[in-house]
Design a protein around this motif. Sequence first.
Motif, PDB file in Angstrom:
ATOM      1  N   ASN A   1     -10.338  35.257 -11.090  1.00  0.00           N
ATOM      2  CA  ASN A   1      -9.741  34.422 -12.144  1.00  0.00           C
ATOM      3  C   ASN A   1      -9.923  35.014 -13.534  1.00  0.00           C
ATOM      4  OD1 ASN A   1      -8.742  32.463 -10.421  1.00  0.00           O
ATOM      5  ND2 ASN A   1     -10.583  31.203 -10.516  1.00  0.00           N
TER       6      ASN A   1
ATOM      7  N   ILE B   1      -5.017  30.640 -22.149  1.00  0.00           N
ATOM      8  CA  ILE B   1      -5.794  29.435 -21.834  1.00  0.00           C
ATOM      9  C   ILE B   1      -6.750  29.119 -22.976  1.00  0.00           C
ATOM     10  CG2 ILE B   1      -7.541  28.465 -20.277  1.00  0.00           C
ATOM     11  CD1 ILE B   1      -6.252  30.026 -18.005  1.00  0.00           C
TER      12      ILE B   1
ATOM     13  N   LYS C   1     -11.917  27.672 -15.816  1.00  0.00           N
ATOM     14  CA  LYS C   1     -11.015  28.561 -15.077  1.00  0.00           C
ATOM     15  C   LYS C   1     -11.788  29.619 -14.304  1.00  0.00           C
ATOM     16  CE  LYS C   1      -7.197  30.893 -14.040  1.00  0.00           C
ATOM     17  NZ  LYS C   1      -6.207  30.410 -13.050  1.00  0.00           N
TER      18      LYS C   1
END
Length: 305
Positions: free
Chosen positions: A49, A57, A69
């Motif tokens: 990720n 983000i 995340k």
Amino acid sequence: MQARRILDYVFVTLKGMAMGAADVVPGVSGGTIAFISGIYEELITSINNIDFSLISILKKGGIKAVWQKVNGNFLLALFLGIFISVLSLARFLSWLLENEPILLWSFFFGLVVASIFFVGKEISKWTLGTVFILIVGAALAFFITELPVSDNTDSLPYLFLSGALAICAMILPGISGAFILVLLGSYKTILDAVHEREIKIILTVGVGAIFGLLSFARLLKWMFNHYKNITLALLTGFILGSLNKIWPWKKVLETKTFGEKTIVVDDMNVLPGTFEGDSKLMLAIILAILGFSLIFILERLASKK
């Protein structure tokens, strides 16, 4: 990712400590410990990720969104455990490796044998293909453990590659990252650079490790998503082939000294009856059984939870 309590993160830290301790022993992989402790796929997913999407983000949701995340609490707890282990428990394991190698290898041998069953049973469907891949993985790992050690090198591109390959090996069950560095001839250069604070070399290896970790995690994640049984068979084979490296009774043929560290670079497996010196057979068998049993005890505790 499911919500965790503080106690859960304590256990993640303990698993990180076990991974760090395993990586200190040449021939034992922290990836094996991650797999048998049930955090392997989460580790790969969390690392996977970490990409350029985090920038957008961060702009939209801030640091909290980025932290969620990448599963930041999990990674922090895990790497904290690895760090603690390297600073504390790893020293004790290094002492055992030097003074009681048969007993240490016996415990890890039992643990790794049990890991073969543990990982193998995760394969939901056995076919000729999965059996073939398992054999290929075992043969490849065995071949790696038999490779001759390269001469020391200080080429920056080569050190970048060494860092990338070593970190990939560390997250692969069955293959030791430290052993890969010895094989590549980069171990002494990196060790000296750390001791002498040679920032250029440290940064080169570090960037190589980050590149290898992020890229290899993506490959592993893709393999788990599309070819899970094949991937599990390959990892099982890696663990099986690594048993050649951690057989407790060996005849040392050649060693190399790196500063204060002396590492065996060539040896030969022998039977306990032909071992020169005290084979410590009974105690070795007890420790191997203990290591073997520990895997199934941990699995039982995990299943109850």
